[in-house]
Write a protein that holds these residues in place. Sequence first.
Motif, PDB file in Angstrom:
ATOM      1  N   ARG A 112       0.812  -1.212   0.000  1.00  0.00           N
ATOM      2  CA  ARG A 112       0.000   0.000   0.000  1.00  0.00           C
ATOM      3  C   ARG A 112       0.853   1.272   0.000  1.00  0.00           C
ATOM      4  O   ARG A 112       0.513   2.254  -0.657  1.00  0.00           O
ATOM      5  CB  ARG A 112      -0.950  -0.004   1.191  1.00  0.00           C
ATOM      6  CG  ARG A 112      -2.026  -1.056   1.069  1.00  0.00           C
ATOM      7  CD  ARG A 112      -2.915  -1.078   2.302  1.00  0.00           C
ATOM      8  NE  ARG A 112      -3.816  -2.200   2.265  1.00  0.00           N
ATOM      9  CZ  ARG A 112      -5.128  -2.092   2.118  1.00  0.00           C
ATOM     10  NH1 ARG A 112      -5.685  -0.915   2.035  1.00  0.00           N
ATOM     11  NH2 ARG A 112      -5.874  -3.166   2.077  1.00  0.00           N
ATOM     12  N   CYS A 113       1.943   1.238   0.729  1.00  0.00           N
ATOM     13  CA  CYS A 113       2.799   2.435   0.768  1.00  0.00           C
ATOM     14  C   CYS A 113       3.381   2.739  -0.615  1.00  0.00           C
ATOM     15  O   CYS A 113       3.359   3.881  -1.070  1.00  0.00           O
ATOM     16  CB  CYS A 113       3.922   2.236   1.780  1.00  0.00           C
ATOM     17  SG  CYS A 113       3.343   2.167   3.481  1.00  0.00           S
ATOM     18  N   ALA A 114       3.878   1.696  -1.271  1.00  0.00           N
ATOM     19  CA  ALA A 114       4.451   1.891  -2.607  1.00  0.00           C
ATOM     20  C   ALA A 114       3.373   2.326  -3.587  1.00  0.00           C
ATOM     21  O   ALA A 114       3.610   3.195  -4.437  1.00  0.00           O
ATOM     22  CB  ALA A 114       5.118   0.606  -3.079  1.00  0.00           C
ATOM     23  N   ALA A 115       2.195   1.763  -3.485  1.00  0.00           N
ATOM     24  CA  ALA A 115       1.097   2.128  -4.391  1.00  0.00           C
ATOM     25  C   ALA A 115       0.697   3.580  -4.194  1.00  0.00           C
ATOM     26  O   ALA A 115       0.454   4.310  -5.160  1.00  0.00           O
ATOM     27  CB  ALA A 115      -0.098   1.206  -4.162  1.00  0.00           C
ATOM     28  N   SER A 116       0.632   4.020  -2.935  1.00  0.00           N
ATOM     29  CA  SER A 116       0.237   5.418  -2.696  1.00  0.00           C
ATOM     30  C   SER A 116       1.317   6.374  -3.187  1.00  0.00           C
ATOM     31  O   SER A 116       1.001   7.439  -3.737  1.00  0.00           O
ATOM     32  CB  SER A 116      -0.061   5.649  -1.220  1.00  0.00           C
ATOM     33  OG  SER A 116       1.103   5.499  -0.447  1.00  0.00           O
ATOM     34  N   ARG A 117       2.595   6.018  -3.048  1.00  0.00           N
ATOM     35  CA  ARG A 117       3.676   6.868  -3.582  1.00  0.00           C
ATOM     36  C   ARG A 117       3.585   6.936  -5.101  1.00  0.00           C
ATOM     37  O   ARG A 117       3.767   7.997  -5.700  1.00  0.00           O
ATOM     38  CB  ARG A 117       5.044   6.326  -3.167  1.00  0.00           C
ATOM     39  CG  ARG A 117       5.397   6.574  -1.720  1.00  0.00           C
ATOM     40  CD  ARG A 117       6.873   6.287  -1.455  1.00  0.00           C
ATOM     41  NE  ARG A 117       7.290   4.945  -1.860  1.00  0.00           N
ATOM     42  CZ  ARG A 117       7.291   3.871  -1.083  1.00  0.00           C
ATOM     43  NH1 ARG A 117       6.903   3.960   0.172  1.00  0.00           N
ATOM     44  NH2 ARG A 117       7.700   2.703  -1.547  1.00  0.00           N
ATOM     45  N   PHE A 118       3.281   5.823  -5.743  1.00  0.00           N
ATOM     46  CA  PHE A 118       3.164   5.765  -7.190  1.00  0.00           C
ATOM     47  C   PHE A 118       2.022   6.656  -7.662  1.00  0.00           C
ATOM     48  O   PHE A 118       2.161   7.421  -8.619  1.00  0.00           O
ATOM     49  CB  PHE A 118       2.945   4.312  -7.628  1.00  0.00           C
ATOM     50  CG  PHE A 118       2.772   4.146  -9.105  1.00  0.00           C
ATOM     51  CD1 PHE A 118       3.861   4.239  -9.958  1.00  0.00           C
ATOM     52  CD2 PHE A 118       1.534   3.892  -9.651  1.00  0.00           C
ATOM     53  CE1 PHE A 118       3.712   4.077 -11.319  1.00  0.00           C
ATOM     54  CE2 PHE A 118       1.368   3.729 -11.013  1.00  0.00           C
ATOM     55  CZ  PHE A 118       2.463   3.819 -11.857  1.00  0.00           C
ATOM     56  N   VAL A 119       0.886   6.585  -6.972  1.00  0.00           N
ATOM     57  CA  VAL A 119      -0.273   7.378  -7.355  1.00  0.00           C
ATOM     58  C   VAL A 119       0.013   8.858  -7.142  1.00  0.00           C
ATOM     59  O   VAL A 119      -0.370   9.694  -7.963  1.00  0.00           O
ATOM     60  CB  VAL A 119      -1.518   6.926  -6.579  1.00  0.00           C
ATOM     61  CG1 VAL A 119      -2.685   7.878  -6.778  1.00  0.00           C
ATOM     62  CG2 VAL A 119      -1.918   5.523  -6.998  1.00  0.00           C
ATOM     63  N   LYS A 120       0.691   9.233  -6.059  1.00  0.00           N
ATOM     64  CA  LYS A 120       0.998  10.642  -5.788  1.00  0.00           C
ATOM     65  C   LYS A 120       1.917  11.236  -6.836  1.00  0.00           C
ATOM     66  O   LYS A 120       1.815  12.400  -7.180  1.00  0.00           O
ATOM     67  CB  LYS A 120       1.636  10.774  -4.415  1.00  0.00           C
ATOM     68  CG  LYS A 120       0.671  10.607  -3.287  1.00  0.00           C
ATOM     69  CD  LYS A 120       1.389  10.730  -1.946  1.00  0.00           C
ATOM     70  CE  LYS A 120       0.422  10.428  -0.803  1.00  0.00           C
ATOM     71  NZ  LYS A 120       1.101  10.421   0.490  1.00  0.00           N
ATOM     72  N   LYS A 121       2.855  10.434  -7.372  1.00  0.00           N
ATOM     73  CA  LYS A 121       3.818  10.937  -8.337  1.00  0.00           C
ATOM     74  C   LYS A 121       3.269  11.032  -9.748  1.00  0.00           C
ATOM     75  O   LYS A 121       3.832  11.712 -10.585  1.00  0.00           O
ATOM     76  CB  LYS A 121       5.077  10.045  -8.344  1.00  0.00           C
ATOM     77  CG  LYS A 121       5.880  10.170  -7.087  1.00  0.00           C
ATOM     78  CD  LYS A 121       7.107   9.312  -7.162  1.00  0.00           C
ATOM     79  CE  LYS A 121       7.907   9.450  -5.882  1.00  0.00           C
ATOM     80  NZ  LYS A 121       9.117   8.651  -5.898  1.00  0.00           N
ATOM     81  N   MET A 122       2.158  10.351 -10.042  1.00  0.00           N
ATOM     82  CA  MET A 122       1.602  10.366 -11.393  1.00  0.00           C
ATOM     83  C   MET A 122       0.936  11.718 -11.657  1.00  0.00           C
ATOM     84  O   MET A 122       0.127  12.179 -10.855  1.00  0.00           O
ATOM     85  CB  MET A 122       0.562   9.254 -11.570  1.00  0.00           C
ATOM     86  CG  MET A 122       1.161   7.924 -11.908  1.00  0.00           C
ATOM     87  SD  MET A 122      -0.091   6.666 -12.187  1.00  0.00           S
ATOM     88  CE  MET A 122      -1.144   7.368 -13.380  1.00  0.00           C
ATOM     89  N   PRO A 123       1.247  12.356 -12.777  1.00  0.00           N
ATOM     90  CA  PRO A 123       0.567  13.604 -13.150  1.00  0.00           C
ATOM     91  C   PRO A 123      -0.890  13.302 -13.484  1.00  0.00           C
ATOM     92  O   PRO A 123      -1.232  12.226 -13.928  1.00  0.00           O
ATOM     93  CB  PRO A 123       1.311  14.098 -14.366  1.00  0.00           C
ATOM     94  CG  PRO A 123       2.478  13.208 -14.564  1.00  0.00           C
ATOM     95  CD  PRO A 123       2.320  12.033 -13.676  1.00  0.00           C
ATOM     96  N   LEU A 124      -1.724  14.265 -13.266  1.00  0.00           N
ATOM     97  CA  LEU A 124      -3.154  14.100 -13.568  1.00  0.00           C
ATOM     98  C   LEU A 124      -3.380  13.895 -15.057  1.00  0.00           C
ATOM     99  O   LEU A 124      -2.697  14.477 -15.892  1.00  0.00           O
ATOM    100  CB  LEU A 124      -3.942  15.321 -13.098  1.00  0.00           C
ATOM    101  CG  LEU A 124      -4.069  15.503 -11.605  1.00  0.00           C
ATOM    102  CD1 LEU A 124      -4.796  16.833 -11.307  1.00  0.00           C
ATOM    103  CD2 LEU A 124      -4.841  14.351 -10.978  1.00  0.00           C
ATOM    104  N   GLY A 125      -4.333  13.049 -15.369  1.00  0.00           N
ATOM    105  CA  GLY A 125      -4.710  12.822 -16.754  1.00  0.00           C
ATOM    106  C   GLY A 125      -3.854  11.799 -17.478  1.00  0.00           C
ATOM    107  O   GLY A 125      -4.049  11.555 -18.650  1.00  0.00           O
ATOM    108  N   THR A 126      -2.872  11.189 -16.807  1.00  0.00           N
ATOM    109  CA  THR A 126      -2.061  10.166 -17.450  1.00  0.00           C
ATOM    110  C   THR A 126      -2.525   8.789 -16.996  1.00  0.00           C
ATOM    111  O   THR A 126      -3.110   8.642 -15.938  1.00  0.00           O
ATOM    112  CB  THR A 126      -0.553  10.319 -17.120  1.00  0.00           C
ATOM    113  OG1 THR A 126      -0.410  10.193 -15.701  1.00  0.00           O
ATOM    114  CG2 THR A 126      -0.037  11.630 -17.622  1.00  0.00           C
ATOM    115  N   LYS A 127      -2.246   7.814 -17.825  1.00  0.00           N
ATOM    116  CA  LYS A 127      -2.622   6.440 -17.503  1.00  0.00           C
ATOM    117  C   LYS A 127      -1.352   5.671 -17.150  1.00  0.00           C
ATOM    118  O   LYS A 127      -0.291   5.904 -17.725  1.00  0.00           O
ATOM    119  CB  LYS A 127      -3.324   5.767 -18.661  1.00  0.00           C
ATOM    120  CG  LYS A 127      -4.657   6.427 -18.971  1.00  0.00           C
ATOM    121  CD  LYS A 127      -5.349   5.694 -20.095  1.00  0.00           C
ATOM    122  CE  LYS A 127      -6.672   6.369 -20.382  1.00  0.00           C
ATOM    123  NZ  LYS A 127      -7.384   5.738 -21.474  1.00  0.00           N
TER     124      LYS A 127
END
Length: 128
Positions: A112-127
């Motif tokens: 979960r920690c790695a997943a939340s870091r990954f989601v936070k770093k992704m720019p909006l509107g990208t897949k």
Amino acid sequence: MAGEEINEDYPVEIHEYLSAFENFIGAVDKMLKTMMLFLEISELLQKVDPLEQAKVNLVSAYTLNSMFWVYLTTQGVNTKEHPVKQQLKRIRVYVNRVKEITENKKVGKVDRCAASRFVKKMPLGTKA
């Protein structure tokens, strides 16, 4: 039975099936004797995890009940209404539970920690 004279107590048509059944029982007996030579069941169970212990116990219970069911059938007992049938169903339920647990262990766990870091770093509107 192989090479023996055909017994008149049963129909000739089932001689081949009885021979195969006798060979199967002989093979099972040989495997069980071999297994018992290497380790006693208590020693075996001490060396494996609880899930494997459950599997060994379920296989043992199912085998013994199945053999008893075969014995009753050969004695002409109506096994459809005998308690051994309920016992076999109950054991199958536990076998399915152990199978579910085993399959759930194989499913990857999400960090979960790695997943939340990954989601936070992704720019909006990208897949991803």
